[in-house]
Design an enzyme around this catalytic site. Structure first.
Site, PDB file in Angstrom:
ATOM      1  N   TYR A 179     -25.169   1.151   4.677  1.00  0.00           N
ATOM      2  CA  TYR A 179     -25.232   2.498   4.249  1.00  0.00           C
ATOM      3  C   TYR A 179     -23.790   3.249   4.029  1.00  0.00           C
ATOM      4  CZ  TYR A 179     -24.386   4.395   9.074  1.00  0.00           C
ATOM      5  OH  TYR A 179     -23.876   4.540  10.098  1.00  0.00           O
ATOM      6  N   GLY A 220       0.759  -1.136  -0.010  1.00  0.00           N
ATOM      7  CA  GLY A 220       0.092   0.122   0.090  1.00  0.00           C
ATOM      8  C   GLY A 220       0.812   1.134  -0.120  1.00  0.00           C
ATOM      9  N   ASN A 221       0.206   2.308  -0.182  1.00  0.00           N
ATOM     10  CA  ASN A 221       0.966   3.772  -0.089  1.00  0.00           C
ATOM     11  C   ASN A 221      -0.152   4.777   0.197  1.00  0.00           C
ATOM     12  OD1 ASN A 221      -0.030   3.767  -3.003  1.00  0.00           O
ATOM     13  ND2 ASN A 221       1.672   2.223  -3.118  1.00  0.00           N
ATOM     14  N   HIS A 264      -4.238  -3.008   0.483  1.00  0.00           N
ATOM     15  CA  HIS A 264      -4.220  -4.224   0.129  1.00  0.00           C
ATOM     16  C   HIS A 264      -5.254  -5.112   1.319  1.00  0.00           C
ATOM     17  CE1 HIS A 264      -0.216  -4.171  -2.092  1.00  0.00           C
ATOM     18  NE2 HIS A 264      -1.358  -3.403  -2.636  1.00  0.00           N
ATOM     19  N   SER A 284       9.036   3.720  -1.825  1.00  0.00           N
ATOM     20  CA  SER A 284       9.102   2.448  -2.078  1.00  0.00           C
ATOM     21  C   SER A 284       9.607   1.468  -1.370  1.00  0.00           C
ATOM     22  CB  SER A 284       9.467   2.331  -3.815  1.00  0.00           C
ATOM     23  OG  SER A 284       9.242   1.149  -4.287  1.00  0.00           O
ATOM     24  N   GLY A 285       9.037   0.478  -0.884  1.00  0.00           N
ATOM     25  CA  GLY A 285       9.758  -0.698  -0.358  1.00  0.00           C
ATOM     26  C   GLY A 285      10.320  -0.648   1.117  1.00  0.00           C
ATOM     27  N   SER A 316       6.999   5.966  -4.120  1.00  0.00           N
ATOM     28  CA  SER A 316       6.128   4.670  -4.355  1.00  0.00           C
ATOM     29  C   SER A 316       6.048   4.377  -5.791  1.00  0.00           C
ATOM     30  CB  SER A 316       4.735   5.145  -3.771  1.00  0.00           C
ATOM     31  OG  SER A 316       3.845   4.217  -4.178  1.00  0.00           O
TER      32      SER A 316
HETATM   33 ZN   LIG Z   1      -0.761  -2.056  -4.102  1.00  0.00          ZN
END
Ligand SMILES: [Zn+2]
Length: 217
Positions: A119, A31-32, A100, A48-49, A77
């Site tokens: 809702y 995710g990011n 995720h 990233s990572g 990212s």
């Molecule tokens: Zn992803």
């Protein structure tokens, strides 16, 4: 390199990254998150990572809306493309959260949208649609997300995960969490029966009420 931009936003990214992990919305470095200070014309985004507990303010990347790097250690990212595309397409959006989270991702892997069985779907729109699959980090994925999202605030990414947007990081994070809850409830409902969906008119009323109930954060 000077490290003086978006101090508050970089701290926020770390706070919400840790919340994303503790809320079970992602694991590892998956995710990011990003937020856009439109007054300064600068975006803060996760690198990233890097696992969320290892993030530091100096490690958060700051860039322009065109993707030119201003500061931050490491590389941005891998999903920077769809974050930037969302900011270009939606002037009302100042934050993007990508997870995720397991129940939402389950429906994303089925290519199955989430109907208004609860809702709280109204956090996203009248339903949560599925953006057609494209490989992670690609321009095709950015186009798929932007065109499927439209004016909604969350969208499933086929065979991948969820994206939520909002006027603040707090709001985008809350929407990601609420949609994961609705996905779980929908999954559980399907396990033991046939979920009842709210009508278009009922969802219109919820969305109208959200305008005053879900105050700007
Ligand atoms: Zn992803």
């Amino acid at each position: 390199m000077e490290k003086e931009y978006l101090n508050q936003e970089r701290e926020q990214i770390i706070d919400f990254g840790l919340k994303m992990l503790s809320a079970g919305l992602t694991t590892g470095s998956g995710g990011n998150l990003s937020c856009f200070n439109r007054d300064l014309g600068l975006i803060a985004i996760t690198p990233s990572g890097v696992e969320y507990p290892d993030l530091t303010p100096d490690g958060i990347i700051v860039m322009t809306p065109d993707g030119a790097l201003c500061q931050g250690e490491g590389t941005p990212s891998s999903e920077t493309g769809f974050h930037l595309a969302l900011y270009h397409a939606r002037p009302d959006v100042n934050a993007v959260v990508h997870t995720h989270s397991p129940y939402a991702t389950t429906f994303a892997c089925l290519g199955r949208e989430i109907p208004p069985v609860h809702y709280l779907v109204a956090c996203a729109g009248k339903k949560v649609s599925v953006a057609p699959y494209a490989i992670f980090g690609s321009m095709e994925l950015a186009e798929s997300i932007v065109s499927t999202l439209g004016d909604d605030n969350a969208v499933l990414m086929a065979n991948h995960g969820l994206v939520a947007v909002g006027e603040t990081l707090s709001r985008a994070f809350d929407t990601a969490g609420e949609i994961e809850l609705v996905a779980r409830i929908y999954y559980q409902s399907l396990c033991i029966g046939t979920p009842v969906t709210l009508s278009d008119h009922q969802m219109d009323n919820v969305m109208e009420k959200f305008k005053t109930y879900r105050l700007p954060q």
